[in-house]
Design a protein around this motif. Structure first.
Motif, PDB file in Angstrom:
ATOM      1  N   MET A  25      -0.007   5.934   0.320  1.00 35.42           N
ATOM      2  CA  MET A  25      -1.219   6.447   0.953  1.00 35.42           C
ATOM      3  C   MET A  25      -2.197   6.970  -0.105  1.00 35.42           C
ATOM      4  O   MET A  25      -3.392   6.710  -0.041  1.00 35.42           O
ATOM      5  N   GLU A  26      -1.652   7.689  -1.075  1.00 33.31           N
ATOM      6  CA  GLU A  26      -2.488   8.227  -2.153  1.00 33.31           C
ATOM      7  C   GLU A  26      -3.119   7.107  -2.984  1.00 33.31           C
ATOM      8  O   GLU A  26      -4.310   7.147  -3.313  1.00 33.31           O
ATOM      9  N   LEU A  27      -2.331   6.097  -3.341  1.00 32.30           N
ATOM     10  CA  LEU A  27      -2.848   4.977  -4.137  1.00 32.30           C
ATOM     11  C   LEU A  27      -3.913   4.198  -3.359  1.00 32.30           C
ATOM     12  O   LEU A  27      -4.906   3.751  -3.935  1.00 32.30           O
ATOM     13  N   LYS A  28      -3.707   4.023  -2.063  1.00 30.10           N
ATOM     14  CA  LYS A  28      -4.699   3.314  -1.253  1.00 30.10           C
ATOM     15  C   LYS A  28      -5.988   4.118  -1.152  1.00 30.10           C
ATOM     16  O   LYS A  28      -7.082   3.560  -1.185  1.00 30.10           O
ATOM     17  N   LYS A  29      -5.844   5.434  -1.011  1.00 29.12           N
ATOM     18  CA  LYS A  29      -7.022   6.292  -0.905  1.00 29.12           C
ATOM     19  C   LYS A  29      -7.857   6.224  -2.180  1.00 29.12           C
ATOM     20  O   LYS A  29      -9.086   6.188  -2.128  1.00 29.12           O
ATOM     21  N   ASN A  30      -7.171   6.154  -3.333  1.00 32.24           N
ATOM     22  CA  ASN A  30      -7.860   6.074  -4.624  1.00 32.24           C
ATOM     23  C   ASN A  30      -8.219   4.643  -5.006  1.00 32.24           C
ATOM     24  O   ASN A  30      -8.779   4.410  -6.075  1.00 32.24           O
ATOM     25  N   LYS A  31      -7.854   3.681  -4.153  1.00 32.36           N
ATOM     26  CA  LYS A  31      -8.113   2.253  -4.378  1.00 32.36           C
ATOM     27  C   LYS A  31      -7.525   1.771  -5.705  1.00 32.36           C
ATOM     28  O   LYS A  31      -8.121   0.977  -6.414  1.00 32.36           O
ATOM     29  N   ASP A  32      -6.331   2.268  -5.994  1.00 31.81           N
ATOM     30  CA  ASP A  32      -5.606   1.868  -7.199  1.00 31.81           C
ATOM     31  C   ASP A  32      -4.650   0.738  -6.838  1.00 31.81           C
ATOM     32  O   ASP A  32      -3.451   0.931  -6.628  1.00 31.81           O
ATOM     33  N   TYR A  33      -5.178  -0.478  -6.759  1.00 31.80           N
ATOM     34  CA  TYR A  33      -4.385  -1.618  -6.326  1.00 31.80           C
ATOM     35  C   TYR A  33      -3.389  -2.065  -7.387  1.00 31.80           C
ATOM     36  O   TYR A  33      -2.356  -2.638  -7.067  1.00 31.80           O
ATOM     37  N   GLU A  34      -3.685  -1.774  -8.637  1.00 29.88           N
ATOM     38  CA  GLU A  34      -2.743  -2.099  -9.703  1.00 29.88           C
ATOM     39  C   GLU A  34      -1.497  -1.226  -9.579  1.00 29.88           C
ATOM     40  O   GLU A  34      -0.373  -1.691  -9.742  1.00 29.88           O
ATOM     41  N   GLY A  35      -1.713   0.046  -9.274  1.00 31.39           N
ATOM     42  CA  GLY A  35      -0.587   0.959  -9.062  1.00 31.39           C
ATOM     43  C   GLY A  35       0.224   0.570  -7.840  1.00 31.39           C
ATOM     44  O   GLY A  35       1.454   0.682  -7.837  1.00 31.39           O
ATOM     45  N   LEU A  36      -0.464   0.104  -6.800  1.00 30.97           N
ATOM     46  CA  LEU A  36       0.232  -0.347  -5.588  1.00 30.97           C
ATOM     47  C   LEU A  36       1.136  -1.533  -5.882  1.00 30.97           C
ATOM     48  O   LEU A  36       2.241  -1.632  -5.356  1.00 30.97           O
ATOM     49  N   SER A  37       0.662  -2.439  -6.720  1.00 34.60           N
ATOM     50  CA  SER A  37       1.439  -3.637  -7.021  1.00 34.60           C
ATOM     51  C   SER A  37       2.684  -3.314  -7.846  1.00 34.60           C
ATOM     52  O   SER A  37       3.614  -4.113  -7.894  1.00 34.60           O
ATOM     53  N   LYS A  38       2.699  -2.157  -8.493  1.00 31.38           N
ATOM     54  CA  LYS A  38       3.853  -1.778  -9.302  1.00 31.38           C
ATOM     55  C   LYS A  38       4.955  -1.102  -8.488  1.00 31.38           C
ATOM     56  O   LYS A  38       6.061  -0.920  -8.985  1.00 31.38           O
ATOM     57  N   LEU A  39       4.651  -0.750  -7.242  1.00 35.09           N
ATOM     58  CA  LEU A  39       5.672  -0.169  -6.367  1.00 35.09           C
ATOM     59  C   LEU A  39       6.670  -1.262  -5.963  1.00 35.09           C
ATOM     60  O   LEU A  39       6.353  -2.452  -6.016  1.00 35.09           O
TER      61      LEU A  39
END
Length: 89
Positions: A25-39
């Protein structure tokens, strides 16, 4: 009855989704899609699949009762589901 390994795998997925929910939720809110892909892949809630609470069957799932159609029918015939009666005409 579904394979126990499949049921356990689904429970592990549910735990992973719950573990990473806040971080996603935090990564989506910050629009950090690179961080999302690392999950982990199983951290995504779209990878969850509904399974019957009794038999673990993945198909024919009734959301309201959280069981499969087959288990629902058996319980309804036994009269173990309140408000459900077998109709005949």
């Amino acid at each position: 009855m579904a394979k126990k390994s499949k049921v356990i795998k689904e429970l592990q997925r549910q735990a992973t989704v719950a573990k990473y929910a806040e971080k996603r939720m935090e990564l989506k809110k910050n629009k950090d899609y690179e961080g999302l892909s690392k999950l982990p892949r199983n951290a995504s809630p779209t990878r969850l699949h509904n399974r019957c609470q009794i038999s673990g069957r993945p198909r024919g799932y009734l959301r309201k009762y959280k069981i499969s159609r087959i288990a629902f029918r058996e319980l309804a015939h036994k009269g173990q589901i309140p408000g459900i009666t077998k109709s005949s005409w």
